[in-house]
Design an enzyme around this catalytic site. Structure first.
Site, PDB file in Angstrom:
ATOM      1  CG  HIS A  10      -1.752  -1.083   1.509  1.00 53.70           C
ATOM      2  ND1 HIS A  10      -3.082  -1.060   1.188  1.00 53.70           N
ATOM      3  CD2 HIS A  10      -1.529  -2.304   2.053  1.00 53.70           C
ATOM      4  CE1 HIS A  10      -3.648  -2.210   1.520  1.00 53.70           C
ATOM      5  NE2 HIS A  10      -2.716  -2.986   2.050  1.00 53.70           N
ATOM      6  CE1 TYR A  40      -1.942  -0.082   4.857  1.00 55.40           C
ATOM      7  CE2 TYR A  40      -1.224   1.706   6.288  1.00 55.40           C
ATOM      8  CZ  TYR A  40      -1.943   1.262   5.204  1.00 55.40           C
ATOM      9  OH  TYR A  40      -2.663   2.147   4.454  1.00 55.40           O
ATOM     10  CG  HIS A 116      -5.106  -1.897  -1.529  1.00 56.96           C
ATOM     11  ND1 HIS A 116      -5.497  -0.767  -0.866  1.00 56.96           N
ATOM     12  CD2 HIS A 116      -6.101  -2.807  -1.342  1.00 56.96           C
ATOM     13  CE1 HIS A 116      -6.676  -0.991  -0.298  1.00 56.96           C
ATOM     14  NE2 HIS A 116      -7.065  -2.215  -0.572  1.00 56.96           N
ATOM     15  CE  LYS A 124      -7.852   2.151  -1.101  1.00 60.38           C
ATOM     16  NZ  LYS A 124      -7.927   2.777   0.224  1.00 60.38           N
ATOM     17  CB  CYS A 126      -3.671   2.014  -2.952  1.00 60.66           C
ATOM     18  SG  CYS A 126      -2.720   1.350  -1.599  1.00 60.66           S
TER      19      CYS A 126
HETATM   20 ZN   LIG Z   1      -4.026   0.407  -0.019  1.00 61.22          ZN
END
Ligand SMILES: [Zn+2]
Length: 145
Positions: A10, A40, A116, A124, A126
């Protein structure tokens, strides 16, 4: 040991010209996750400093439906100075990330490294680079103690 079949990368989705330290991340996630700590397992600040932010055996909070069997790694950045999605990894962050991933491959040889946005239904960008392609041939190597 927990079964881990995915290592998910990420970004913090913060601007490259603004700091978002591990302390900032902790405040942010404690507010979001009711004081359960950082979602995380690892965080890499702009200078390449690595922080172990959650025990690997603890289930993280970073990828909906995929937390049980994954490890989440986040780097500081992911947006350029204008706030647009961008690969803002510094050379130091790239170096730390590779060393961490190679070490995780020692412990979880069958785990796939992805970004991600490689997960289904994630819209998104990411982590704002193609982690799956970049790290698909990474060889395991233990971190120096
Ligand atoms: Zn992410």
């Amino acid at each position: 040991m927990r079964t881990v079949n995915l290592i998910i990368i990420h970004c913090s989705a913060t601007r490259s010209n603004r700091r978002f330290t591990v302390k900032d991340l902790e405040s942010c996630h404690n507010a979001r996750f009711h004081n359960k700590g950082i979602g995380y397992h690892y965080y890499i600040e702009r200078d390449g400093q690595l922080y172990a932010t959650r025990d690997e055996d603890e289930i993280g909070m970073h990828a909906r439906h995929y937390n049980a069997h994954s490890i989440g790694i986040c780097y500081e950045g992911g947006l350029n100075e204008k706030g647009q999605e961008a690969d803002t990894r510094t050379p130091a962050q790239k170096q730390t990330l590779i060393a961490l991933l190679r070490s995780l491959k020692v412990d979880y040889p069958d785990a796939e490294i992805i970004g991600h946005h490689d997960l289904p239904w994630v819209t998104k960008a990411c982590p704002c680079f193609d982690a799956r392609t970049e790290y698909q041939h990474l060889q395991p190597l233990a971190l120096e103690q």
